[in-house]
Write an enzyme that holds these catalytic residues in place. Sequence first.
Site, PDB file in Angstrom:
ATOM      1  N   HIS A 175      27.746  -3.864 -25.025  1.00  0.00           N
ATOM      2  CA  HIS A 175      28.353  -4.594 -26.140  1.00  0.00           C
ATOM      3  C   HIS A 175      28.529  -3.682 -27.356  1.00  0.00           C
ATOM      4  O   HIS A 175      29.579  -3.648 -27.990  1.00  0.00           O
ATOM      5  CB  HIS A 175      27.480  -5.803 -26.468  1.00  0.00           C
ATOM      6  CG  HIS A 175      27.776  -6.407 -27.797  1.00  0.00           C
ATOM      7  ND1 HIS A 175      28.814  -7.285 -27.978  1.00  0.00           N
ATOM      8  CD2 HIS A 175      27.196  -6.228 -29.006  1.00  0.00           C
ATOM      9  CE1 HIS A 175      28.853  -7.626 -29.258  1.00  0.00           C
ATOM     10  NE2 HIS A 175      27.884  -7.007 -29.900  1.00  0.00           N
TER      11      HIS A 175
ATOM     12  N   LYS B  94      31.433 -13.057 -35.896  1.00  0.00           N
ATOM     13  CA  LYS B  94      30.200 -12.297 -36.153  1.00  0.00           C
ATOM     14  C   LYS B  94      30.475 -10.790 -36.143  1.00  0.00           C
ATOM     15  O   LYS B  94      30.023 -10.065 -37.026  1.00  0.00           O
ATOM     16  CB  LYS B  94      29.144 -12.648 -35.109  1.00  0.00           C
ATOM     17  CG  LYS B  94      27.852 -11.899 -35.380  1.00  0.00           C
ATOM     18  CD  LYS B  94      26.856 -11.937 -34.270  1.00  0.00           C
ATOM     19  CE  LYS B  94      25.852 -10.831 -34.477  1.00  0.00           C
ATOM     20  NZ  LYS B  94      24.984 -10.599 -33.345  1.00  0.00           N
TER      21      LYS B  94
ATOM     22  N   TYR C 159      18.194 -13.182 -32.717  1.00  0.00           N
ATOM     23  CA  TYR C 159      17.911 -14.253 -33.674  1.00  0.00           C
ATOM     24  C   TYR C 159      19.172 -15.006 -34.108  1.00  0.00           C
ATOM     25  O   TYR C 159      19.126 -15.779 -35.068  1.00  0.00           O
ATOM     26  CB  TYR C 159      17.224 -13.660 -34.910  1.00  0.00           C
ATOM     27  CG  TYR C 159      15.871 -13.031 -34.646  1.00  0.00           C
ATOM     28  CD1 TYR C 159      14.694 -13.765 -34.817  1.00  0.00           C
ATOM     29  CD2 TYR C 159      15.753 -11.712 -34.233  1.00  0.00           C
ATOM     30  CE1 TYR C 159      13.449 -13.183 -34.588  1.00  0.00           C
ATOM     31  CE2 TYR C 159      14.522 -11.116 -33.999  1.00  0.00           C
ATOM     32  CZ  TYR C 159      13.372 -11.860 -34.180  1.00  0.00           C
ATOM     33  OH  TYR C 159      12.138 -11.291 -33.950  1.00  0.00           O
TER      34      TYR C 159
ATOM     35  N   ASP D 201      19.418   1.390 -35.434  1.00  0.00           N
ATOM     36  CA  ASP D 201      18.266   0.508 -35.300  1.00  0.00           C
ATOM     37  C   ASP D 201      18.477  -0.648 -36.272  1.00  0.00           C
ATOM     38  O   ASP D 201      18.984  -0.447 -37.379  1.00  0.00           O
ATOM     39  CB  ASP D 201      16.959   1.251 -35.604  1.00  0.00           C
ATOM     40  CG  ASP D 201      15.766   0.558 -34.955  1.00  0.00           C
ATOM     41  OD1 ASP D 201      15.955  -0.130 -33.931  1.00  0.00           O
ATOM     42  OD2 ASP D 201      14.645   0.691 -35.467  1.00  0.00           O
TER      43      ASP D 201
ATOM     44  N   THR E 167      22.826   5.030 -26.909  1.00  0.00           N
ATOM     45  CA  THR E 167      22.607   3.682 -26.398  1.00  0.00           C
ATOM     46  C   THR E 167      23.236   3.555 -25.022  1.00  0.00           C
ATOM     47  O   THR E 167      24.108   4.358 -24.657  1.00  0.00           O
ATOM     48  CB  THR E 167      23.223   2.620 -27.337  1.00  0.00           C
ATOM     49  OG1 THR E 167      22.821   1.321 -26.928  1.00  0.00           O
ATOM     50  CG2 THR E 167      24.748   2.664 -27.328  1.00  0.00           C
ATOM     51  N   ASN E 168      22.802   2.541 -24.272  1.00  0.00           N
ATOM     52  CA  ASN E 168      23.518   2.161 -23.050  1.00  0.00           C
ATOM     53  C   ASN E 168      23.938   0.701 -23.154  1.00  0.00           C
ATOM     54  O   ASN E 168      24.364   0.101 -22.182  1.00  0.00           O
ATOM     55  CB  ASN E 168      22.633   2.364 -21.809  1.00  0.00           C
ATOM     56  CG  ASN E 168      22.670   3.816 -21.351  1.00  0.00           C
ATOM     57  OD1 ASN E 168      23.703   4.469 -21.417  1.00  0.00           O
ATOM     58  ND2 ASN E 168      21.532   4.320 -20.902  1.00  0.00           N
TER      59      ASN E 168
ATOM     60  N   HIS F 169      26.056  -6.941 -39.920  1.00  0.00           N
ATOM     61  CA  HIS F 169      25.335  -5.761 -40.386  1.00  0.00           C
ATOM     62  C   HIS F 169      25.750  -4.519 -39.594  1.00  0.00           C
ATOM     63  O   HIS F 169      26.006  -3.468 -40.145  1.00  0.00           O
ATOM     64  CB  HIS F 169      23.829  -6.035 -40.232  1.00  0.00           C
ATOM     65  CG  HIS F 169      23.493  -6.790 -38.970  1.00  0.00           C
ATOM     66  ND1 HIS F 169      23.868  -8.100 -38.775  1.00  0.00           N
ATOM     67  CD2 HIS F 169      22.895  -6.408 -37.815  1.00  0.00           C
ATOM     68  CE1 HIS F 169      23.491  -8.499 -37.572  1.00  0.00           C
ATOM     69  NE2 HIS F 169      22.905  -7.489 -36.967  1.00  0.00           N
ATOM     70  N   ARG F 170      25.824  -4.674 -38.256  1.00  0.00           N
ATOM     71  CA  ARG F 170      26.172  -3.522 -37.408  1.00  0.00           C
ATOM     72  C   ARG F 170      27.609  -3.077 -37.669  1.00  0.00           C
ATOM     73  O   ARG F 170      27.909  -1.896 -37.755  1.00  0.00           O
ATOM     74  CB  ARG F 170      25.983  -3.881 -35.929  1.00  0.00           C
ATOM     75  CG  ARG F 170      25.686  -2.708 -35.046  1.00  0.00           C
ATOM     76  CD  ARG F 170      25.165  -3.096 -33.672  1.00  0.00           C
ATOM     77  NE  ARG F 170      25.248  -4.505 -33.418  1.00  0.00           N
ATOM     78  CZ  ARG F 170      24.204  -5.336 -33.526  1.00  0.00           C
ATOM     79  NH1 ARG F 170      23.024  -4.895 -33.835  1.00  0.00           N
ATOM     80  NH2 ARG F 170      24.364  -6.625 -33.304  1.00  0.00           N
TER      81      ARG F 170
END
Length: 192
Positions: A12, A172, A151, A69, A8-9, A177-178
Amino acid sequence: MKKIVFATNNKHKLEEIRRIADNQLQILSLSDINCNGEIDETGATLEENALVKARYVKERFGYDCFADDTGLEVEALEGGPGVYSARYAGESCHPEDNMQKLLSVLQGARNRNARFRTVIALLINSEEHLFEGIVRGRITEERRGGSGFGYDPIFIPEGHDLTFAELGNDIKNRISHRALATVKLMEFLMKK
Ligand code: IMP
């Protein structure tokens, strides 16, 4: 220190994962290894997309690698938009359009149950491993709150009355989930 690439780039995501890794692993981004090409996300599932990204890096650059993902899976839409969450309202659409589309599709719907699901694929020492993080919740009737992304303004996680966008990033990032998938990945890597 062991080096591993996170495919990823996204600043966050990198910050979040480096904080969890707590300097026990060196986590490199795609730009750190000069991987500048677009990696296609053409899979039909979150698992496939995460694996495609991780394999791309491993095959071309030789590094152990992990990739993630995420999708929003809505019960009344049989798990949609799911893997298509980023482009629900069309290719290269704005996140606002995705939210508006979901709110109008669900207008009047009584079943507003949904979940965020993140899959992380890890390629290490020629082995492949998958880690999953799920947060259940429900879709609001209108957008609420200003923080986060995607979302967040229309998703209320179970056990809360506020949307992810109202709860703010600190809360959060602890329950997301992440974060859940990331903690599983890190526990695995620390034992290696
Ligand atoms: P990605 O796989 O992390 O790029 O996520 C795909 C899409 O899912 C994003 O473009 C967002 O629309 C949505 N998404 C992923 N994670 C979140 C989140 O934490 N909050 C809100 N939307 C999210």
